[in-house]
Design an enzyme around this catalytic site. Structure first.
Site, PDB file in Angstrom:
ATOM      1  N   ASP A   9      -7.199   2.134   6.496  1.00  0.00           N
ATOM      2  CA  ASP A   9      -7.977   2.232   7.736  1.00  0.00           C
ATOM      3  C   ASP A   9      -9.270   1.418   7.701  1.00  0.00           C
ATOM      4  OD1 ASP A   9      -6.033   4.004   8.659  1.00  0.00           O
ATOM      5  OD2 ASP A   9      -7.085   5.722   7.806  1.00  0.00           O
TER       6      ASP A   9
ATOM      7  N   LYS B  39      -7.682  -3.409   9.117  1.00  0.00           N
ATOM      8  CA  LYS B  39      -6.749  -4.513   8.834  1.00  0.00           C
ATOM      9  C   LYS B  39      -6.105  -5.035  10.115  1.00  0.00           C
ATOM     10  CE  LYS B  39      -4.515  -1.746   6.109  1.00  0.00           C
ATOM     11  NZ  LYS B  39      -5.429  -0.604   6.053  1.00  0.00           N
TER      12      LYS B  39
ATOM     13  N   GLY C 190      -1.226   2.913  10.454  1.00  0.00           N
ATOM     14  CA  GLY C 190      -1.646   2.954  11.850  1.00  0.00           C
ATOM     15  C   GLY C 190      -2.694   1.883  12.033  1.00  0.00           C
ATOM     16  N   HIS C 191      -2.341   0.840  12.763  1.00  0.00           N
ATOM     17  CA  HIS C 191      -3.240  -0.306  12.919  1.00  0.00           C
ATOM     18  C   HIS C 191      -3.616  -0.432  14.389  1.00  0.00           C
ATOM     19  CE1 HIS C 191      -1.222  -2.087   9.062  1.00  0.00           C
ATOM     20  NE2 HIS C 191      -1.924  -1.008   8.827  1.00  0.00           N
TER      21      HIS C 191
ATOM     22  N   GLN D 185      -2.128   0.278   4.229  1.00  0.00           N
ATOM     23  CA  GLN D 185      -2.873   1.143   3.288  1.00  0.00           C
ATOM     24  C   GLN D 185      -3.996   0.371   2.585  1.00  0.00           C
ATOM     25  OE1 GLN D 185       0.988   1.541   2.904  1.00  0.00           O
ATOM     26  NE2 GLN D 185       0.562   2.729   4.719  1.00  0.00           N
TER      27      GLN D 185
END
Ligand code: GDP
Ligand code: IMO
Ligand code: MG
Length: 430
Positions: free
Chosen positions: A13, A16, A40-41, A224
């Site tokens: 988080d 990225k 989750g991006h 990650q």
């Protein structure tokens, strides 16, 4: 001109997605090489928010090729759902632009069931996984029982493999007191979606070889962060894949020589979701303030992220183990208005000073951070798009971080918006 790999340097988080989206204007192909829909991006483009889990963050740019490499574990239903959601937001996705490695391992319902049941069984030792089935799917891959994208094209093999796989998992589920699954029902459900999934299937190593040979630029997108790396992270409180840049080669099927510049995405403070050691965690008003200002809630699970000060020793270690050349420092704006800012430069462990995170679980939990106190700045950095727009205090903070981690800051991010980004050095030219 080199390729670029982006990896997280903390516990995920770090931003990225934003940086990959921004950099993808300079790339032709964007490749995910590990993890799955535990990621989750978030991208924010002219106020419009896109939340991506499996799809590479280059997907929103027309004309780019998006690749899901063999190192990714793919829940086929989650993938189709995500394609649909992103399409509804006006993004074009077709087999011409999205390539799914035919040798990628699938996440099936037995994996999420076992993930959930195993977490409950851990009791106090819970990892706090995303319960997406990531760990169990990687376990099956290395145990050589995994079901891969290409198996969907061979129904007889699929049926046989699935029966063996579900029998294995049912023994586990039964032992853990959870409901068993029916392999025939999963086979039928897989057959229903096989044609659509197979329409994206591709010999990814060849696609990347062609791209490389024709001078195309490839951007590798990690999920990650290094502290969640299964070898180099805070084991066992990690994910089940390698996060390091080296994984871009094995997880995509390309020579390590073609990885190019490795950009470590790094938050100007630290966060973590899930359980595990976190030496600079602030369970007080500082942590609350960082969380509120930084909107620190997980993109995948909605969980509140734990927050703390910047840990330079941790990032320096990630730079070494991850193979990072330079960093993109994100969320600098969240530190605006803090009277003083602390930076961890090392730890005290059993009365001794150390400058690294040891491997032992008890040792990791006992680390006492050693801080430097840094004077904050009262001006705003939010939305700054040039180095000259930054207040002197913020510039000093960035320069000091560079010194402490012995690596250059090549990009700076000052808000969630795509264009609120400051480029110091173009990683594709390094
Ligand atoms: P990822 O998993 O590394 O892609 O990061 P996430 O998207 O899960 O979390 C990062 C969050 O911070 C997202 O909500 C981004 O929109 C947001 N973000 C990214 N860069 C910045 C920044 O420079 N400033 C602020 N305030 N938010 C940012
Ligand atoms: P992005 O790509 C933050 C964490 C989980 C848990 C541990 C293991 O958005 O940075 P898993 O489901 O992978 O077996 O969970 O890893 N985790 C993440 N934390 N960002 C992520 O991805 C994460 N992916 C997994 O919270 O602690
Ligand atoms: Mg995330």
């Amino acid at each position: 001109m080199s390729n670029v790999a982006v990896i997280g340097s903390q516990w995920g988080d770090e931003g990225k997605g934003k940086i990959v989206d921004w950099l993808s204007s300079r790339a032709d192909v964007v490749v995910r090489f590990q993890g799955g829909h535990n990621a989750g991006h978030t991208l924010v483009i002219d106020g419009k928010v896109y939340k991506l889990h499996l799809l590479p963050s280059g997907i929103v740019r027309p004309g780019k090729i998006s690749v899901i490499g063999n190192g990714v574990v793919v829940d086929p239903w989650a993938l189709l759902k995500e394609i649909e959601t992103v399409r509804e937001q006006g993004v074009e996705i077709s087999p011409a632009t999205l390539k799914l490695a035919e040798n990628a391992t699938l996440i099936l319902p037995c994996h999420s069931a076992v993930d959930g049941a195993a977490e409950s069984a851990r009791g106090k030792g819970q990892i706090g996984t995303t319960k997406r089935g990531i760990g169990p799917a990687y376990e099956d891959k290395v145990a050589r029982r995994g079901i891969r994208v290409c198996d969907l094209a061979e129904p007889d093999i699929l049926k046989e493999k699935l029966e063996r796989l579900v029998t294995h998992h049912n023994a586990l589920l039964k032992g853990l007191g959870a409901e068993e699954l029916d392999h025939e029902a999963i086979f039928k459900d897989l057959q229903d979606i096989a044609p659509e999934i197979l329409s994206y299937a591709d010999i990814v190593w060849k696609t990347l070889d062609d791209a490389q040979n024709t001078g195309k630029k490839i951007l590798f997108e990690g999920a990650q962060g290094m502290m969640l790396d299964v070898d180099h992270g805070t084991y066992p409180f990690v994910t089940s894949s390698n996060i390091c840049a080296a994984q871009a080669a094995t997880g995509a099927g390309i020579s390590p020589r073609h990885i190019g510049y490795v950009l470590g995405i790094t938050k100007a403070y630290t966060t973590r979701v899930g359980a595990g050691p976190f030496p600079t965690e602030q369970e007080n008003e500082v942590g609350e303030k960082l969380g509120t200002r930084g909107h620190e809630f997980g993109t995948t699970t909605g969980r509140k992220r734990r927050c703390g000060w910047f840990d330079a020793a941790l990032v320096k270690q990630s730079i070494k183990t991850g193979g990072i050349d330079g960093i993109a420092l994100t969320k600098l704006d969240v530190l605006d208005g803090f009277e003083e800012i602390k930076i961890c430069t090392g730890y005290e462990l059993n009365g001794e000073k150390i400058d690294y995170i040891p491997s032992g679980q008890q040792a990791q939990a006992s680390l006492k951070p050693i801080y430097e106190t840094f004077e904050g700045w009262s001006e705003s950095t939010e939305g700054a798009r040039s180095w000259a727009d930054l207040p002197a205090g913020a510039v000093k903070y960035v320069k000091h971080i560079e010194e402490l981690i012995s690596a250059p800051v090549t990009l700076l991010s000052t808000s969630p918006e795509r264009e609120d980004t400051i480029l110091m050095q173009d990683p594709f030219s390094l």
